[in-house]
Every structure is written in structure tokens, then in C-alpha cells.
Design a protein around this motif. Structure first.
Motif, PDB file in Angstrom:
ATOM      1  N   ALA A  46       0.729  -1.126  -0.035  1.00  0.00           N
ATOM      2  CA  ALA A  46       0.061   0.058   0.247  1.00  0.00           C
ATOM      3  C   ALA A  46       1.004   1.346  -0.192  1.00  0.00           C
ATOM      4  CB  ALA A  46      -1.133   0.090   1.271  1.00  0.00           C
ATOM      5  N   LYS A  47       0.286   2.252  -0.747  1.00  0.00           N
ATOM      6  CA  LYS A  47       1.184   3.360  -0.573  1.00  0.00           C
ATOM      7  C   LYS A  47       0.138   4.715  -0.873  1.00  0.00           C
ATOM      8  CE  LYS A  47       4.873   6.046  -1.075  1.00  0.00           C
ATOM      9  NZ  LYS A  47       5.354   6.495   0.376  1.00  0.00           N
ATOM     10  N   GLY A  48       0.121   5.674   0.110  1.00  0.00           N
ATOM     11  CA  GLY A  48      -0.698   6.888  -0.053  1.00  0.00           C
ATOM     12  C   GLY A  48      -2.119   6.227   0.063  1.00  0.00           C
ATOM     13  N   ALA A  49      -2.979   6.638  -0.891  1.00  0.00           N
ATOM     14  CA  ALA A  49      -4.343   6.312  -0.720  1.00  0.00           C
ATOM     15  C   ALA A  49      -4.832   5.056  -1.391  1.00  0.00           C
ATOM     16  CB  ALA A  49      -5.331   7.495  -1.307  1.00  0.00           C
ATOM     17  N   ARG A  50      -3.761   4.290  -1.960  1.00  0.00           N
ATOM     18  CA  ARG A  50      -3.772   3.191  -2.764  1.00  0.00           C
ATOM     19  C   ARG A  50      -3.387   1.926  -1.958  1.00  0.00           C
ATOM     20  NH1 ARG A  50      -5.649   6.584  -5.248  1.00  0.00           N
ATOM     21  NH2 ARG A  50      -5.589   6.725  -7.793  1.00  0.00           N
ATOM     22  N   VAL A  51      -4.215   0.545  -2.177  1.00  0.00           N
ATOM     23  CA  VAL A  51      -3.673  -0.442  -1.917  1.00  0.00           C
ATOM     24  C   VAL A  51      -3.459  -1.429  -3.159  1.00  0.00           C
ATOM     25  CG1 VAL A  51      -4.588  -0.747   0.297  1.00  0.00           C
ATOM     26  CG2 VAL A  51      -6.066  -1.412  -1.267  1.00  0.00           C
ATOM     27  N   PHE A  52      -2.639  -2.392  -3.150  1.00  0.00           N
ATOM     28  CA  PHE A  52      -2.360  -3.184  -4.342  1.00  0.00           C
ATOM     29  C   PHE A  52      -2.510  -4.797  -3.696  1.00  0.00           C
ATOM     30  CE2 PHE A  52       0.071   0.722  -4.426  1.00  0.00           C
ATOM     31  CZ  PHE A  52      -0.341   1.138  -5.620  1.00  0.00           C
ATOM     32  N   ASP A  53      -3.366  -5.509  -4.612  1.00  0.00           N
ATOM     33  CA  ASP A  53      -3.646  -6.778  -4.289  1.00  0.00           C
ATOM     34  C   ASP A  53      -2.603  -7.728  -5.031  1.00  0.00           C
ATOM     35  OD1 ASP A  53      -4.631  -7.673  -6.733  1.00  0.00           O
ATOM     36  OD2 ASP A  53      -6.679  -7.565  -6.141  1.00  0.00           O
ATOM     37  N   VAL A  54      -2.729  -8.949  -4.482  1.00  0.00           N
ATOM     38  CA  VAL A  54      -1.664 -10.084  -4.801  1.00  0.00           C
ATOM     39  C   VAL A  54      -1.828 -10.415  -6.393  1.00  0.00           C
ATOM     40  CG1 VAL A  54      -0.923 -11.297  -2.556  1.00  0.00           C
ATOM     41  CG2 VAL A  54      -2.810 -11.891  -3.972  1.00  0.00           C
ATOM     42  N   ASP A  55      -3.069  -9.985  -7.172  1.00  0.00           N
ATOM     43  CA  ASP A  55      -2.985 -10.091  -8.498  1.00  0.00           C
ATOM     44  C   ASP A  55      -2.854  -8.927  -9.353  1.00  0.00           C
ATOM     45  OD1 ASP A  55      -4.972 -12.778  -8.926  1.00  0.00           O
ATOM     46  OD2 ASP A  55      -5.818 -12.080  -7.168  1.00  0.00           O
ATOM     47  N   GLY A  56      -2.073  -7.795  -8.446  1.00  0.00           N
ATOM     48  CA  GLY A  56      -1.583  -6.777  -9.214  1.00  0.00           C
ATOM     49  C   GLY A  56      -2.738  -5.586  -9.532  1.00  0.00           C
ATOM     50  N   ARG A  57      -3.724  -5.969  -8.828  1.00  0.00           N
ATOM     51  CA  ARG A  57      -4.963  -4.932  -8.885  1.00  0.00           C
ATOM     52  C   ARG A  57      -4.658  -3.829  -7.935  1.00  0.00           C
ATOM     53  NH1 ARG A  57     -10.075  -7.184 -11.175  1.00  0.00           N
ATOM     54  NH2 ARG A  57     -11.177  -5.514 -10.060  1.00  0.00           N
ATOM     55  N   GLU A  58      -5.143  -2.407  -8.441  1.00  0.00           N
ATOM     56  CA  GLU A  58      -5.012  -1.329  -7.634  1.00  0.00           C
ATOM     57  C   GLU A  58      -6.193  -0.676  -7.194  1.00  0.00           C
ATOM     58  OE1 GLU A  58      -2.436   1.661  -9.827  1.00  0.00           O
ATOM     59  OE2 GLU A  58      -3.416   3.184  -8.924  1.00  0.00           O
ATOM     60  N   TYR A  59      -6.270  -0.491  -5.854  1.00  0.00           N
ATOM     61  CA  TYR A  59      -7.588   0.258  -5.458  1.00  0.00           C
ATOM     62  C   TYR A  59      -7.439   1.508  -4.961  1.00  0.00           C
ATOM     63  CZ  TYR A  59      -8.543  -4.937  -5.585  1.00  0.00           C
ATOM     64  OH  TYR A  59      -8.920  -6.262  -5.935  1.00  0.00           O
ATOM     65  N   ILE A  60      -8.374   2.196  -4.868  1.00  0.00           N
ATOM     66  CA  ILE A  60      -8.235   3.633  -4.077  1.00  0.00           C
ATOM     67  C   ILE A  60      -9.168   2.932  -2.671  1.00  0.00           C
ATOM     68  CG2 ILE A  60      -9.363   5.991  -3.537  1.00  0.00           C
ATOM     69  CD1 ILE A  60      -9.879   6.191  -6.569  1.00  0.00           C
ATOM     70  N   ASP A  61      -8.217   3.293  -1.762  1.00  0.00           N
ATOM     71  CA  ASP A  61      -8.560   2.437  -0.349  1.00  0.00           C
ATOM     72  C   ASP A  61      -9.325   3.476   0.844  1.00  0.00           C
ATOM     73  OD1 ASP A  61      -8.380   0.803   2.044  1.00  0.00           O
ATOM     74  OD2 ASP A  61      -6.495   1.671   2.557  1.00  0.00           O
ATOM     75  N   TYR A  62     -10.580   3.060   1.168  1.00  0.00           N
ATOM     76  CA  TYR A  62     -11.267   3.611   2.070  1.00  0.00           C
ATOM     77  C   TYR A  62     -11.551   2.945   3.378  1.00  0.00           C
ATOM     78  CZ  TYR A  62     -12.373   7.273  -1.447  1.00  0.00           C
ATOM     79  OH  TYR A  62     -12.302   8.190  -2.444  1.00  0.00           O
ATOM     80  N   VAL A  63     -10.504   1.873   3.418  1.00  0.00           N
ATOM     81  CA  VAL A  63     -10.486   1.158   4.915  1.00  0.00           C
ATOM     82  C   VAL A  63      -9.289   1.861   5.672  1.00  0.00           C
ATOM     83  CG1 VAL A  63     -10.102  -0.928   5.766  1.00  0.00           C
ATOM     84  CG2 VAL A  63     -11.498  -1.037   3.741  1.00  0.00           C
ATOM     85  N   GLY A  64      -8.174   1.869   5.080  1.00  0.00           N
ATOM     86  CA  GLY A  64      -7.217   2.842   5.672  1.00  0.00           C
ATOM     87  C   GLY A  64      -6.834   1.852   7.064  1.00  0.00           C
ATOM     88  N   SER A  65      -6.812   0.651   6.797  1.00  0.00           N
ATOM     89  CA  SER A  65      -6.460  -0.308   7.989  1.00  0.00           C
ATOM     90  C   SER A  65      -7.526  -0.148   9.225  1.00  0.00           C
ATOM     91  CB  SER A  65      -4.763  -0.193   8.405  1.00  0.00           C
ATOM     92  OG  SER A  65      -4.601  -1.049   9.558  1.00  0.00           O
ATOM     93  N   TRP A  66      -8.781   0.330   9.011  1.00  0.00           N
ATOM     94  CA  TRP A  66      -9.936   0.370   9.644  1.00  0.00           C
ATOM     95  C   TRP A  66      -9.569   1.621  10.780  1.00  0.00           C
ATOM     96  CZ3 TRP A  66     -13.548  -2.731   8.636  1.00  0.00           C
ATOM     97  CH2 TRP A  66     -13.438  -3.822   7.950  1.00  0.00           C
ATOM     98  N   GLY A  67      -8.776   2.770   9.897  1.00  0.00           N
ATOM     99  CA  GLY A  67      -8.705   3.972  10.697  1.00  0.00           C
ATOM    100  C   GLY A  67      -7.388   4.562  10.793  1.00  0.00           C
ATOM    101  N   PRO A  68      -6.381   3.606  11.061  1.00  0.00           N
ATOM    102  CA  PRO A  68      -5.235   4.223  11.583  1.00  0.00           C
ATOM    103  C   PRO A  68      -4.411   5.172  10.434  1.00  0.00           C
ATOM    104  CG  PRO A  68      -5.096   1.994  12.051  1.00  0.00           C
ATOM    105  CD  PRO A  68      -6.624   2.251  11.544  1.00  0.00           C
ATOM    106  N   MET A  69      -4.706   4.888   9.125  1.00  0.00           N
ATOM    107  CA  MET A  69      -3.944   5.307   8.213  1.00  0.00           C
ATOM    108  C   MET A  69      -4.382   6.608   7.643  1.00  0.00           C
ATOM    109  SD  MET A  69      -2.101   2.863   8.590  1.00  0.00           S
ATOM    110  CE  MET A  69      -0.824   3.360   7.725  1.00  0.00           C
ATOM    111  N   ILE A  70      -4.427   7.951   8.579  1.00  0.00           N
ATOM    112  CA  ILE A  70      -4.969   8.819   8.335  1.00  0.00           C
ATOM    113  C   ILE A  70      -4.003   9.838   7.511  1.00  0.00           C
ATOM    114  CG2 ILE A  70      -4.140  10.229  10.564  1.00  0.00           C
ATOM    115  CD1 ILE A  70      -7.260  11.470  10.494  1.00  0.00           C
ATOM    116  N   LEU A  71      -2.834   9.566   7.375  1.00  0.00           N
ATOM    117  CA  LEU A  71      -1.970  10.263   6.737  1.00  0.00           C
ATOM    118  C   LEU A  71      -1.644   9.466   5.335  1.00  0.00           C
ATOM    119  CD1 LEU A  71       0.948  10.788   9.324  1.00  0.00           C
ATOM    120  CD2 LEU A  71      -0.575  12.624   8.606  1.00  0.00           C
TER     121      LEU A  71
END
Ligand SMILES: Cc1ncc(COP(=O)(O)O)c(C=O)c1O
Ligand SMILES: N[C@H](C=O)CCC(=O)O
Length: 438
Positions: A46-71
């Protein structure tokens, strides 16, 4: 994994391997995607607002590890602080000056906290705060609100939100009945029910425990005057008010819900953001209460990894970044843009959607009424949520895989991310609308 397409093949294989060794293939139930009738996406990085899965797909992330990743994920200054701390040793089991430095920041941010104890998880923070409240008041009962989640320790797995709500169980097997009977449950936002509990259990209630902004049944803001009334009832009855700010702390304002709503708790539980993505949490309050903890007092509370130097370094770096001017204004404006975009998309698709938002946390409920408590949430259309979730995932937007969780916006999200998310929502809600008409 049922419906998912071949482009999730690696996740599917990873899940099968995990299920052979881990119960349900995961180490925390909501991660299994049971709440959306799918199998989990396995994350590679994961980097910034993105998470990357093991199939190489990229997502805009709104889970943020369930809250901690506010930065955002892997913030360079937080990562640098972690590296620097790790170079000096990973754990000492002895005090460090960094723990005092972190305590200074927490006490400076939270008006009701004079002293703080560092722990490793939100569960520990709440469990320990309630033990302290019971010892301080010499009473045993607690009041909690239906749909609020306070971690997985025994006393709180009663009418709980988050993954417990997803399982549809009122309580949890393995919790001794005698202990569960000490937990009185009131509906969220219903101060009259708390007043009635005080009348029924006169001089027996040690603490009223509440998420001041509920975020484990989706986001449900406190109604006007609700927190103030809880404060008054606690004062009138010699009971401690405990705010579980594990999600709302440093999220809805730097000083948490207490700053946003101007109501002070006796004890406050913190977690998630204060660990900067590492296992660190805390509870704190007035010195006169906190001094009852061992070693000054008799209430035992301890932890081999409490105040761990790497987690403490991540925490300090995170709080220092959040203390910079403009952070909360930016979070507010990103949250507002997402809220209005989702509302527009739902209106265009003709799908009733009630959006609750407090700053940078929000939830869309599939219903056409206000959502003020857990019963309202349970009456929403969960099947529509599941369809929406799957459609958004397909379009590269990673939402919490449960109707009982929040969307977390971070400072790493850009206006363009919000725009792309709203576009994805527009198409996803049209698909939901088509399914309704079928
Ligand atoms: C409000 C609240 N309290 C407590 C907890 C428990 O924290 P943890 O998962 O770190 O044990 C959570 C989340 O899990 C939470 O959202
Ligand atoms: N809602 C929970 C915490 O906030 C989700 C995290 C978990 O239980 O794994």
C-alpha cells in the motif's frame, strides 16, 4: 470466494492456503469478506491512498487499516521514524524517553487527559479503563450502547457492532453469563434509556462506555445534547463516563470527539491513529483516577510490549504531522466532497441512500430514513450494500467489506481520487438500481 472473477485468482489461492492454517483464513473476522458474501482480497502493498492486491490490481482505499492510516499508507516521515527507531533496537521492556514524549503529545491534545497509560491494542485500552473505573468507583456494572464496538474482551461482546453485528449474534459464546449480566445495553442516542438504567441499578453502575461518534455500526453521529446528557447523568450518579475514542480520537478533530462536541470524559480510550499503523493504543484521564493504576495504585495493568519503541516512534511522527495547520480542514473538505458526490450519484440512480458523516468518516446506508441507532442500521437494505460493495471493488474502490463499518478518508486522498470514486459509485449505484427493478 464465490462470485469473483479470474482476475482474483491469486487472492483465491492465497485464501485457500490460509484457510488450511488459520481459522477462517484470517486473523480478524471482518477481513474474511463474509459480510459481503465474497472471499477476501489479499493485499501485497500500500502507498498513499492506494492498496495493491496479490493479483496486481490497484484500489483507492477507504479502509485505511480500519482507521489508523489517516496520513495515507507508508508516509515517508512515519516510515523514516520507524527505521530510525528499529536501528536502535526493537524492544527493551524498560522505560524510554520517547514514551514520555508521546504522552506529552496526547495530554496536550486531549483536554480531559492528565495522565496516560500506553498499551498495544484498543481492546486492551478499553478493558483496562473499565477495570480502573470499577476499582475507582467500587461498583461492577457498566452501560454500553447497542452497536458500539469496544474490542473483543468479554464484558463488551454484548450487543456489539463491527464483525459481531455481521455475525448476527446478540452476545458471544465463551463470555461467562455472570459477566455479561454486568453489562447493561442501551440504544445509541437514547439518553432516556441510560437514565432508566441508572434508576434500575442505583449505585451499581461504575461506568457509561460509549463511542462518542459511533463508527462500528457504520457512522452514527451523536444527536444534539446526547453526550452532554450522558455527562450529566454520570455526574449525578457518581459514575465515570468513558469515551472510546479508538476511532474518533485524532480523527474527527485533533482533540477527538471531546474537542468537536465540547464534552469531557473521565477516561478516554485511544488507538488506531495514535499507533501510526503499528500496534499502540492508550487510555488516560484525570491524574486522581489514573494514579490508581499499578505501580502507584493497586489496579493491575501491564504489557511486555507496552510503549514499544518502534510503535512509539511511529505514533510521535504521526501526531506531529497531524498537528500541522490545515490537516483537519482538508479532511473535512475531502469528506464533504465525497458525501455530496455519493448523494448526487444515488439521486441520479434513483437509489435511496442515507449518508452519515463526521469529518473524514462516513457511511452510506441503503434506506430512505435517518439512521440514529443500531435498530435503524439493521433495518437498512444489506443486500443492496453487498451488491454496491462488489461493484465498487470491480471498479477499483476498496470499501470496508461490511455494512457495519465506516469509510475512512485520508490526507493522501486527492480531489481526483474523490472524483474517480464518485464516478465508480455512479456506475455501481446504477447496477444496484437495475438489480432492484429485476
Ligand atoms: C471504537 C473501538 N474501540 C475498540 C476497538 C478495539 O481495538 P483493537 O482492534 O485495536 O483491539 C476498536 C476496533 O477494533 C474500535 O473501533
Ligand atoms: N470495526 C473494527 C474496528 O474498528 C474493524 C477491525 C477488526 O475488527 O479487524
Amino acid at each position: 470466494m464465490t462470485d469473483q472473477h479470474d482476475s482474483y485468482a491469486e487472492s483465491r489461492a492465497a485464501y485457500a492456503a490460509a484457510c488450511r492454517l488459520l481459522p477462517g483464513g484470517v486473523n480478524s473476522p471482518v477481513r474474511a469478506f463474509g459480510g459481503v458474501d465474497l472471499g477476501p482480497v489479499f493485499i501485497e502493498s500500500a502507498k498513499g491512498a492506494r492498496v495493491f492486491d496479490v493479483d496486481g490490481r490497484e484500489y483507492i482505499d477507504y479502509v485505511g487499516s480500519w482507521g489508523p492510516m489517516i496520513l495515507g499508507h507508508a508516509h515517508p516521515e512515519v516510515v523514516a521514524a520507524i527505521h530510525a527507531a528499529a536501528d536502535k533496537g526493537t524492544s527493551f521492556g524498560a522505560p524510554t524517553q520517547a514514551e514520555t514524549a508521546l504522552a506529552e503529545r496526547i495530554v496536550g491534545a486531549m483536554a480531559s487527559i492528565e495522565k496516560v497509560r500506553l498499551v498495544s491494542s484498543g481492546t486492551e485500552a478499553v478493558m483496562s479503563a473499565v477495570r480502573l473505573a470499577r476499582a475507582f468507583t467500587g461498583r461492577e456494572m457498566i452501560v454500553k450502547m447497542a452497536g458500539c464496538y469496544h474490542g473483543h474482551s468479554d464484558s463488551f461482546l454484548v450487543a456489539a457492532g463491527s464483525g459481531v453485528a455481521e455475525q448476527g449474534t446478540a452476545s458471544c459464546p465463551g463470555v461467562p453469563r455472570a459477566l455479561a449480566q454486568l453489562t447493561v445495553v442501551a440504544p445509541y442516542n437514547d439518553a432516556a434509556a441510560v437514565r432508566a438504567a441508572f434508576e434500575r441499578h442505583k449505585n451499581r453502575i461504575a461506568a457509561v462506555l460509549v463511542e462518542p461518534v459511533a463508527a462500528n455500526m457504520g457512522v452514527v453521529p451523536p444527536a444534539a445534547g446526547y453526550l452532554e446528557t450522558l455527562r450529566r447523568l454520570c455526574d449525578e450518579n457518581g459514575t465515570l463516563l468513558i469515551f472510546d475514542e479508538v476511532i474518533s480520537g485524532f480523527r474527527v478533530a485533533f482533540g477527538g470527539a471531546q474537542e468537536r462536541y465540547g464534552v469531557r470524559a473521565d477516561l478516554t480510550c485511544l488507538g488506531k491513529i495514535i499507533g501510526g499503523g503499528l500496534p499502540l493504543a492508550a487510555f488516560g484521564g484525570r491524574a486522581a483516577i489514573m494514579e490508581h493504576l499499578a505501580p502507584t495504585g493497586k489496579v493491575y495493568q501491564a504489557g511486555t510490549l507496552s510503549g514499544n519503541p518502534i510503535a512509539t516512534a511511529a505514533a510521535i511522527a504521526t501526531l506531529d504531522l497531524l498537528a500541522r495547520p490545515g490537516c483537519y480542514e482538508r479532511l473535512e473538505s475531502l469528506g464533504a466532497a465525497l458525501e455530496s458526490g455519493l448523494a448526487r450519484a444515488a439521486a441520479r440512480a434513483g437509489v435511496p441512500l442515507t449518508i452519515n458523516r463526521v469529518g473524514s468518516i462516513l457511511s452510506g446506508f441503503f434506506c430512505d430514513r435517518p439512521v440514529r441507532d443500531f435498530a435503524d442500521v439493521q433495518a437498512t437494505d444489506i443486500a443492496r450494500f453487498k451488491r454496491f460493495f462488489a461493484e465498487m471493488l470491480e471498479r477499483g474502490v476498496y470499501l470496508a467489506p461490511s455494512a457495519y463499518e465506516a469509510m475512512f478518508v485520508s490526507l493522501a486522498h486527492t480531489d481526483a481520487d474523490i472524483g474517480r470514486t464518485v464516478e465508480a459509485a455512479q456506475a455501481s449505484l446504477k447496477a444496484v438500481a437495475r438489480a432492484i427493478r429485476l
